[in-house]
Motif scaffolding. Structure first.
Motif, short mmCIF file in Angstrom:
data_model
loop_
_atom_site.label_atom_id
_atom_site.label_comp_id
_atom_site.label_asym_id
_atom_site.label_seq_id
_atom_site.Cartn_x
_atom_site.Cartn_y
_atom_site.Cartn_z
N SER B 249 10.10 1.13 4.66
CA SER B 249 10.68 0.22 3.26
C SER B 249 8.68 -0.87 2.88
O SER B 249 8.35 -1.09 3.28
N PHE B 250 8.69 0.63 2.03
CA PHE B 250 7.37 -0.30 0.75
C PHE B 250 7.53 0.22 -0.31
O PHE B 250 8.40 0.93 -1.47
N ILE B 251 6.09 -0.67 -1.31
CA ILE B 251 5.84 -0.16 -2.66
C ILE B 251 4.95 0.48 -2.48
O ILE B 251 3.85 -0.04 -1.60
N PRO B 252 4.54 1.69 -2.70
CA PRO B 252 3.65 2.69 -2.13
C PRO B 252 2.32 2.08 -3.24
O PRO B 252 3.09 1.70 -4.19
N PRO B 253 1.30 2.21 -2.55
CA PRO B 253 -0.02 2.30 -3.62
C PRO B 253 0.32 3.33 -4.28
O PRO B 253 1.20 4.62 -4.33
N ASP B 254 -0.75 3.18 -5.55
CA ASP B 254 -0.61 4.18 -6.59
C ASP B 254 -1.27 6.08 -6.00
O ASP B 254 -2.94 5.78 -5.38
N GLY B 255 -1.60 7.01 -6.38
CA GLY B 255 -2.10 8.20 -6.15
C GLY B 255 -1.34 8.55 -4.32
O GLY B 255 -0.34 8.37 -3.52
N ASN B 256 -2.52 9.08 -3.87
CA ASN B 256 -2.51 9.86 -2.26
C ASN B 256 -2.22 8.36 -1.19
O ASN B 256 -3.92 8.05 -1.38
N PHE B 257 -2.40 8.90 -0.62
CA PHE B 257 -2.68 7.96 0.61
C PHE B 257 -1.72 8.39 1.57
O PHE B 257 -0.82 9.03 1.58
N ARG B 258 -2.66 7.48 3.21
CA ARG B 258 -1.76 7.93 4.49
C ARG B 258 -0.23 6.58 4.48
O ARG B 258 -0.94 5.43 4.92
#
Lengths: 1118, 418
Positions: B249-258
């Motif tokens: 469960s997460f609020i994602p960073p914007d763009g590409n990430f691992r």
């Protein structure tokens, strides 16, 4: 002009003519003029009023700085632009200023006023960057200004500015260490800051300025622990490292008991314990010892704050940042109880997948860990296997780890791996492998011969380096047991013809000299050969030739006298003075002359003394005195600024220093401030929300001194404050914030309130139960059997009705018999007294009637040591009737009536729960039954028939009693498996003439047997039995049971539990297992101030738990 | 903490320097060059080099050495991890991290380094925050900037810096909302001579490319989360949810990430998708050696094995090879003795093979070491561990995003000993 083209210009210029011009020597002749020209146009651009030109100029200047070229002569032109409106120009000017201000202090002062203005700017970014640059200018004159600015920024509304203030502290400190005292004040203030943003930076400042002021941490310790997970990753590393040191000064060594055990003689007494074995066994043994000796030593109790730290750092092992993982790993290695350290292994092995630099550092640390805690990494042995693509330095470290991990069980696989490594193309690695084989061979005796044979085979390897390394290792191995290996020595003697590596040749010569008695024929021959080549040998070989000669001369002077003299003569004229000296010295010593002193007599002793075998040790052996993960550990030398990891204190310092008074959440009143505070709330709300309740739960079980319970209260207080605060801010959010964020926060809040709900519901329920209990208590007093039938199911009660019908039928009969019985004198007068104490008379009792003698039944009290129990078990096996009489009756054992003598027509049957293990079947509860024949005639063939049992229940009948003479009584034991329920076991009791329907219903406390746990196990188990499985109840202790002793007595009489040692006198713990399923039952009674107390029962079987709570409550409240 | 940073290229030139405290002379790098000379291979330079007054901690990425100068005690991993983060940021900004790219963007590099460290202590390393402070250079932006005179540097404090989700900036807007996840698994294995597996592990990552408007809250669940033995998360993942429910469960960073990297528990047997039949022999006394290699698929779950590349470091004694590949191309570098064979796709009907002879140094004795064979391959549409994503849900935003998931299996460190 586009930026990129500008760079190209710049680059082009510099690469052709510019490069040499801007060299490190701008003052050199011809180039000088063009240099000026160049800077002139930059100056012009800087002076223009077009921002784009200024920007262009600044970009070119920064590019110069980046390439390490001197641009300091532009300082006046640049510094003018410090107040430029264009933010990028401004930033680049800052970059320039920070770089050159130190060199041009006077001019730099011109810019100060701009920064001072910036410090008052409404934009927090500008305030912060002004402070940043101001503090980065290393000009001593402005120290007071900086100090002022830092102090102001430390109380700025914006946490970002406060963070910058924290960063500025070490800068100022390095500029002027005199300011330390004032800076410490600022640090103290910032340490109290509750934002995650500031926490990392201020701890970093603390570490640089005043790492010795550990007292500043006390008040902030718990906050730091709780915030940790939300701090940015770099801050986490710094905080964890600091907390490791803090914990070492404040808490006790969690492994102290083990070390005590090892020191004391107890260990030997309990047989062999492997060092690597987990402490569970130790604790177990210890526990027994304690039970027997009634605990002399105070058992170790982990400080709840210590536990808090361990618990809050553990999730960080999952961090993506290798430095964080390593920091947690070292914290666990240095602080955790032995049994818990294992968790870090997996995370560390994971890091091995990372970049090779990370691997290198991790492997260094793993190598140190494997020496102390080998077992931890054994499951991951294969992760350390070497691939041909690994860099050599990684290979060698992996080899080190593999060698450390080698033991009797895995040595064969490891050696097989080593075999493939020897074929590697990387010769340095092969050499290291051979060394590793040598170390395995010395450490593990079983494989010594195998290794030696393998190494001897390597002697025929084509690569000289391999051979040489093998020789050196073989030499060390042979030294351990030279007698058995003279053939290897012979083989090596032959090698002297081929091997050219000096170290190897020297090793062979030394071996032959040392063990010349084992190879009497070959040794002189080798010396002969060596004498021939003496002049061409390396120094180290020459020295060994002289040694060999001397040793041979002493043992076999006949054959070698001349050779020795020849060698010594050669050495006498050697170029190297060491060799000349050695030759002279040896000649004096071994060749007897008139002048030679007393020493020559002892020459043989001097040269051929038995030399101890070398110990092959890991180079990582003593590295663990450095804090793992530190630079000093990596280099195995103290780096500047390294803080020693202190030893554990002997006794724990006062834990109350960490208590915090009412938190200052309410302080901020202004709307704006509050808004900022909202930001400070950690993201992982659940982690924080949980930390409150779990902490208190933990401290309950962990127990502590009185002061601690105080802290607990204050902790919960702060929590509620906090949630209030939260709800307030939430309302605001509804107006301002994005919907989703609000939603997320609400969710958090729900999460937070969740854990509290079941508790309150439970307490409601249980308060109801309590009332019931009180009512029931009244009945209870009347008779034991009646109270039991309370819980019986419908069917049973109807059955008992039928029973009573039967009874009434035979009533007249009985009465007749009674009279006859009364005329008889009582058989045992004395027992009557004791019975009156233990059991109240039933209403049916007639005054004229002789009461039944009470049996001498014997409960095995849980106070008794385990060994005694086992003794008794043996006894009861052989003779069930005799065994019980050996122990004095305890008031805690209750007798229950199975058959009244009236209903039983003169046969009275009583039973009690003897609390002994029922030896034929450990899943059964032992019930001791006493038959008393009150009639005048014999009762014959007493036995059980037709048991009617609930499904799953079983009965083991007692052997039939052939004859029970009149007036006599007899004891038998039967076993009943109640399936952990309080359902009654119904059966018929038969005599030769009659059948009686009877039922035995156990109180819940009798469904268990004592379990012997240590405190740690208890806590561990308790930790697993939380939530639904935990029932806690507040109670007011009865007047009589205020003291610990009484509590223990009451609880153990209510339930068959054993006591678990506990560090606090406020708390009593008990443990047991249910008889049939073996589920753990844990009981904790915590006394509060006054008569208040908290009873906690943890049990997988909730029904048992609830019933047990009721029973114990009743026992304690009376 | 970190005093200075020097960037050194493969030829030993210092092409960039940055100081966060007093200037440290670049002559300190001489110690590094000494170590470089001592080390035979570039990767054998010790990451930490002590000098009389400083300590040098270096990492090697993209053939550039990043040498940090340290003056006092600091956890070495702290510095190493930070330097790698710097490289990642450069790569993120410039697409590649090469000497040329750094030189071209030297001002941006300088501004970045200035933001990332303050007085040697990391300040902002989260790429979303940095991108708000300093906008990545694009052609369009440079053009716009020259015309309008605006700058690459943000004027406001990045919102992420103060928010509870520092990795995500606010005010993100996309017309196409999409969230793509790549599950990439790598097999690390050592296969011994006889073809039996000595050790095999699966390491996986889930890389995400999330372009969603606003503040989405995502949950990702797996069909079989028990497979995951050891995990490490992006800071955005809520650890407690994972502990309790095995849900990401997460609020994602914007763009590409691992998002996640994981290790599949070693209890599970690892399927090895290729096998190698090899026969590499050197005969005593002859200057010829035989080389015979055949590849074949095995346990591939019906998927094709693609992009197969075989490489092997042959013994020093080998002068040249004359080999005949049944498919693909092979090269042999007589200087480094590196043999590499680009096989391409394995066709199960016609197994690729590489056969021929090696010529050895005349008169030299036969090399007694055996080369190891390194294999690289890719299998599309397959996660070899069997890991399956169950569903992805989004909360907190109203639109419907495009969702996508891709599986891939690769060879990690896959070695066959001969």
């Amino acid at each position: 002009m586009s930026t990129s083209s500008a760079f190209n210009d710049e680059k082009g210029g510099s690469s052709s003519a510019g490069e040499p011009e801007y060299g490190h020597d701008p003052a050199s002749g011809g180039i000088f003029s063009s240099d000026y020209k160049r800077h002139d146009d930059l100056k012009e651009m800087l002076d223009s009023n077009k921002d784009s030109l200024k920007l262009e100029a600044m970009k070119r200047i920064v590019a110069m700085i980046a390439r390490g070229k001197n641009a300091s002569d532009l300082f006046p032109a640049v510094v003018k632009n410090v107040a430029c409106k264009n933010i990028e120009v401004k930033k680049l000017v800052y970059v320039y200023l920070v770089r050159y201000a130190e060199e041009q202090q006077d001019l730099a002062l011109l810019s100060i006023s701009t920064f001072q203005r910036g410090l008052k700017d409404p934009n927090q970014l500008i305030r912060a960057s002004a402070l940043r640059v101001l503090s980065s200018i290393r000009v001593t004159i402005i120290v007071p200004i900086m100090m002022l600015a830092i102090k102001e920024a430390a109380s700025d509304m914006s946490p970002y500015v406060r963070k910058t203030a924290a960063h500025a502290i070490p800068k100022l400190y390095s500029l002027d260490p005199e300011q330390k005292d004032q800076l410490i004040e600022v640090i103290e203030k910032l340490l109290a800051d509750k934002t995650t943003l500031v926490a990392g930076s201020v701890v970093m400042a603390f570490e640089e300025v005043c790492p010795e002021r550990i007292d500043l941490i006390h008040k902030n310790y718990r906050k730091l622990c709780n915030l940790l997970i939300d701090v940015e990753e770099w801050g986490q590393v710094v905080i964890i490292n600091m907390l490791t040191r803090y914990a070492r000064t404040q808490f006790l060594n969690p492994n102290i008991n083990e070390s005590l055990l090892e020191e004391g003689g107890e260990k030997a007494f309990y047989g062999s314990d492997d060092d690597d074995d987990d402490d569970d066994d130790d604790d177990d043994e210890e526990k027994k010892a304690e039970a027997a000796a009634l605990a002399k030593r105070k058992p170790y109790v982990m400080d709840p704050d210590h536990r808090l730290l361990l618990r809050n750092t553990k999730p960080l092992l999952q961090s993506r940042n290798a430095a964080v993982v390593m920091a947690v790993a070292q914290l666990y290695f240095h602080l955790a109880p032995k049994a818990e350290v294992g968790v870090i292994a997996k995370a560390l092995v994971r890091l091995m997948r990372s970049h090779s630099e990370v691997q290198y550092v991790v492997l260094q640390n793993v190598a140190t860990m494997t020496i102390k805690r080998r077992g931890m990494f054994e499951p991951y042995l294969k992760s350390f296997y070497i691939r041909s693509t690994d860099p050599t330095q990684i290979k060698i470290l992996k080899l080190e780890v593999l060698t450390n991990l080698a033991n009797e069980t895995n040595i064969s696989t490891i050696l097989r791996e080593f075999q493939t490594y020897i074929k590697s193309m990387d010769k340095d690695f092969v050499a290291a492998t051979i060394q590793a084989i040598g170390r395995c061979a010395t450490n593990i005796g079983e494989v010594r011969d195998t290794c030696l044979n393998g190494l001897v085979q390597l002697l025929s390897n084509r690569d000289e380096l391999v051979v040489a390394e093998s020789v050196v290792v073989i030499k060390k191995l042979l030294q351990m047991q030279p007698e058995q290996h003279s053939d290897i020595i012979k083989h090596m003697a032959k090698l002297t013809d081929n091997i050219q590596v000096p170290m190897a040749r020297a090793s062979i010569l030394w071996l032959i000299g040392e063990y010349c008695e084992h190879v009497p024929k070959i040794a002189p021959d080798v010396l002969r050969k060596m004498a021939k080549t003496f002049t061409n040998e390396e120094d180290i070989v020459k020295l060994q030739i002289i040694n060999l000669a001397a040793k041979l001369y002493l043992t076999n002077s006949k054959q070698t006298k001349l050779l020795t003299q020849y060698v010594l003569n050669l050495a006498k004229y050697d170029q190297n003075y060491d060799i000349r000296d050695r030759a002279r010295f040896i000649r004096q010593l071994i060749v007897p002359t008139d002048k030679s002193g007393a020493l020559s007599k002892y020459a043989k002793k001097l040269f051929l003394a038995l030399k101890p075998a070398p110990v092959l040790e890991s180079p990582f052996k003593d590295r663990d005195h450095f804090q793992l993960g530190s630079l000093s550990h990596l280099l195995n030398a103290k780096a500047g600024g390294y803080q020693e990891l202190p030893d554990w204190p002997e006794s724990a310092p006062d834990p109350s220093v960490r208590n915090v008074e009412v938190p200052e959440w309410t302080k901020c009143t202004s709307r704006k401030e509050r808004k900022e505070k909202k930001v400070e709330k950690p993201f992982y709300s659940d982690s924080e929300g949980e930390s409150g309740p779990t902490e208190s739960a933990d401290s309950e079980s962990d127990s502590g001194s009185g002061s601690q319970s105080g802290s607990e209260e204050s902790g919960s207080g702060s929590e509620s404050e906090e949630s209030e605060e939260e709800s307030e801010s939430e309302e605001e959010e509804e107006e301002e914030e994005d919907e989703e964020e609000e939603r997320a926060k609400k969710k958090k809040k729900v999460d937070k309130s969740k854990p509290k709900k079941p508790e309150s519901a439970e307490s409601d329920q249980s308060s109801g139960e309590e009332q019931k209990r009180i009512r029931k208590g009244g009945k209870d007093r009347r008779s034991g059997t009646e109270s039991e039938s309370e819980d019986e199911s419908e069917s049973e009660s109807s059955e008992s009705e039928s029973e009573s019908e039967e009874e009434s039928e035979s009533d007249t009969d009985i009465k007749k018999k009674k009279k006859t019985a009364a005329s008889k004198p009582p058989p045992k007068q004395t027992k009557k007294e004791s019975k009156k104490e233990t059991k109240e008379m039933s209403l049916l009792d007639l005054d004229d009637f002789e009461p039944t003698p009470s049996p001498q039944v014997t409960p095995v009290n849980s106070f008794l040591s385990n060994s005694l129990v086992t003794d008794l078990e043996g006894l009861s096996l052989t003779d069930t009737v005799l065994a019980p009489t050996t122990i004095a009756p305890s008031s805690s054992v209750r007798l229950y009536e199975l058959l009244h003598r009236i209903t039983g027509e003169g046969l009275a049957v009583e039973y009690c729960f003897s609390r002994q293990p029922f030896s034929p079947d450990p899943h059964m509860v032992a019930v001791q039954i006493q038959f008393t024949n009150n009639t005048t005639s014999e009762a014959k063939s007493l036995h059980i028939e037709e048991p009617k049992l609930q499904s799953g229940m079983r009965i083991k009948e007692f052997p039939e009693i052939e004859v029970l003479p009149a007036g006599e009584s007899v004891n038998v034991v039967m076993g009943i498996d109640f399936c952990d329920s309080t359902q009654a076991a119904n059966f018929q009791l038969c005599t030769h003439i009659r059948k009686f329907f009877v039922s035995i219903q156990p109180p819940v406390g009798e469904l268990m047997t004592p379990a012997f746990l240590t405190e740690n196990e208890f806590k561990k188990e308790q930790g697993q039995l939380m939530g639904m499985n935990e029932i806690s109840e507040k109670l007011t202790l009865g007047e009589k049971c205020q003291s610990e002793h009484v509590i223990v007595e009451r609880v153990t009489s209510t339930a068959n539990l054993s006591r678990v040692p506990c560090g606090s006198d406020k708390e009593s713990r008990f443990a047991g297992k249910t008889v049939s399923s073996g589920s753990l039952v844990l009981v904790t009674v915590t006394r509060k101030d006054g008569a208040g107390a908290l009873l906690t029962v943890n049990c997988e079987k909730m029904v048992i738990g609830t019933m047990l709570v009721k029973d114990i409550l009743q026992a304690l409240t009376q | 903490m970190i005093h200075s940073l020097f960037l050194v290229n493969a030829t030993g030139d210092i092409f960039l320097e940055k100081h966060w405290k007093s200037v440290v002379s670049r002559s300190v790098c001489d110690y590094f060059f000494e170590a470089q000379e001592r080390a035979t291979e570039p990767e054998n330079i010790p990451p930490v080099i002590p000098t009389p007054h400083h300590y040098l901690i270096s990492v090697l990425r993209h053939r550039i050495y990043f040498v940090a100068v340290i003056q006092s005690e600091v956890p070495p991993l702290f510095v190493i991890e930070f330097l790698h983060r710097v490289v990642d940021t450069f790569q993120d900004y410039f697409g590649v991290c090469t000497e040329a790219a750094i030189k071209d963007n030297v001002v941006v590099v300088y501004e970045l380094l200035e933001e990332m460290l303050d007085n040697g202590f990391p300040l902002a390393t989260e790429s979303n925050i940095l991108k708000e402070l300093i906008k990545p250079p694009t052609i369009l932006r440079t053009v716009v900037n020259t015309i309008t005179g605006s700058t690459n540097v943000g004027e406001q404090l990045p919102t992420g810096q103060l928010s509870v989700v520092p990795w995500r900036r606010t005010g993100v807007k996309y017309t196409n909302n999409e969230a793509y996840f790549d599950v990439v698994e790598e097999i690390d294995a050592i296969i011994d001579k006889s073809g039996s597996t000595i050790t095999a592990e699966i390491q996986g990552v889930i890389d995400a490319c999330v372009k969603l408007t606003g503040m989405p809250d995502l949950t990702l669940s797996f069909m079989n989360p028990r497979l995951l033995d050891d995990v490490s998360f992006h800071p955005c993942v809520r650890f407690k949810r994972w502990e309790a429910e095995r849900i990401l469960s997460f609020i994602p960073p914007d763009g590409n990430f691992r998002l996640l990297s994981y290790h599949v528990s070693s209890q599970n047997l690892v399927a090895i998708p290729v096998y190698v039949k090899h026969n590499i022999t050197f005969r005593e006394g002859s200057s010829q050696g035989r080389f015979d290699l055949t590849l074949g698929p095995k346990q591939t779950m019906g998927k094709a094995v693609e992009s197969v590349l075989v490489s092997s470091q042959l013994p020093r004694g080998v002068l040249n090879t004359s080999l005949n590949p049944s498919q693909g191309t092979y090269t042999f570098d007589p200087v480094t003795k590196l043999l590499s064979w680009d096989v391409g796709k394995i066709n199960p009907q016609k197994l690729p093979s590489l056969k021929g002879t090696m010529s050895l140094q005349a008169g030299a004795s036969k090399p007694d070491e055996n080369p190891t064979i390194n294999i690289q391959f890719k299998i599309q549409q397959l996660a070899i561990s069997g890991l399956k994503v169950n569903r992805l849900d989004m909360y907190g935003e109203k639109y419907k995003p495009f969702k996508g998931i891709k599986y891939m299996t690769k060879a990690g460190k896959f070695q066959v000993r001969t």
